[in-house]
Design a protein around this motif. Sequence first.
Motif, PDB file in Angstrom:
ATOM      1  N   ALA A  94       1.324   4.655  -0.587  1.00 11.24           N
ATOM      2  CA  ALA A  94       0.391   3.989  -1.505  1.00 11.24           C
ATOM      3  C   ALA A  94      -0.143   2.745  -0.800  1.00 11.24           C
ATOM      4  O   ALA A  94       0.632   1.905  -0.355  1.00 11.24           O
ATOM      5  N   THR A  95      -1.457   2.656  -0.691  1.00  9.77           N
ATOM      6  CA  THR A  95      -2.111   1.491  -0.111  1.00  9.77           C
ATOM      7  C   THR A  95      -2.745   0.711  -1.246  1.00  9.77           C
ATOM      8  O   THR A  95      -3.710   1.166  -1.853  1.00  9.77           O
ATOM      9  N   VAL A  96      -2.162  -0.446  -1.551  1.00 11.36           N
ATOM     10  CA  VAL A  96      -2.620  -1.295  -2.650  1.00 11.36           C
ATOM     11  C   VAL A  96      -3.700  -2.230  -2.117  1.00 11.36           C
ATOM     12  O   VAL A  96      -3.499  -2.898  -1.105  1.00 11.36           O
ATOM     13  N   ARG A  97      -4.829  -2.267  -2.803  1.00 11.35           N
ATOM     14  CA  ARG A  97      -5.945  -3.132  -2.417  1.00 11.35           C
ATOM     15  C   ARG A  97      -6.164  -4.208  -3.483  1.00 11.35           C
ATOM     16  O   ARG A  97      -6.068  -3.922  -4.675  1.00 11.35           O
ATOM     17  N   GLU A  98      -6.482  -5.415  -3.025  1.00  4.09           N
ATOM     18  CA  GLU A  98      -6.876  -6.501  -3.938  1.00  4.09           C
ATOM     19  C   GLU A  98      -5.909  -6.681  -5.101  1.00  4.09           C
ATOM     20  O   GLU A  98      -6.311  -6.646  -6.263  1.00  4.09           O
ATOM     21  N   HIS A  99      -4.629  -6.842  -4.798  1.00  6.72           N
ATOM     22  CA  HIS A  99      -3.587  -7.072  -5.812  1.00  6.72           C
ATOM     23  C   HIS A  99      -3.493  -5.933  -6.821  1.00  6.72           C
ATOM     24  O   HIS A  99      -3.066  -6.141  -7.950  1.00  6.72           O
TER      25      HIS A  99
END
Length: 180
Positions: A94-99
């Motif tokens: 899982a690549t989390v972007r912008e919090h």
Amino acid sequence: MKTGLTDPTQSLRTARMRLDPLEVEDAGALAAAMADPSLFVVIGGEPPSVGEAAARIERYRAGPPRTGDAWHNWAIRLAATEPDPDRLIGHLQATVREHGESVEIAWLIGTPWQGRGYASEVAAGLVEWLRANAAGAVIAHIAPGHVASERVADRAGLAPTGVVEDSEVVWRLSATEPEA
């Protein structure tokens, strides 16, 4: 900030799988699970050596360069209820972007364990965890016509958007959509 999404990767469980943070010590088992070249026909590349798998895991563990982003990488292991418990059979990401405004997910199950619903189970479990932690849009990129990955994404609640990025169809679950 979304709770948990940018915290260190935690272990997760599904009915038949144990998802543990991927560690450098997993490199040999990951390389063995990914040893079949046919796994890379659609996604490109080739099976990693143990050294290449270790280097990749070290990059994952270092984390992304942008503040507010996070990388979560899990070793997919069979639970005690399955034959050959504790065996590493794949990788979940899982690549989390912008919090947590958006999260890109990906999965890869070694060839000997495909066709048993394991990918669908871990992808659905990951989506459940992401929603419980208030993730925004959940996205997967899938090669057109890759039926197995399309089924996994569908079972996790994602739907094709018609958008194509880097020759892959964007599948999406929005935080505003009702749960299935």
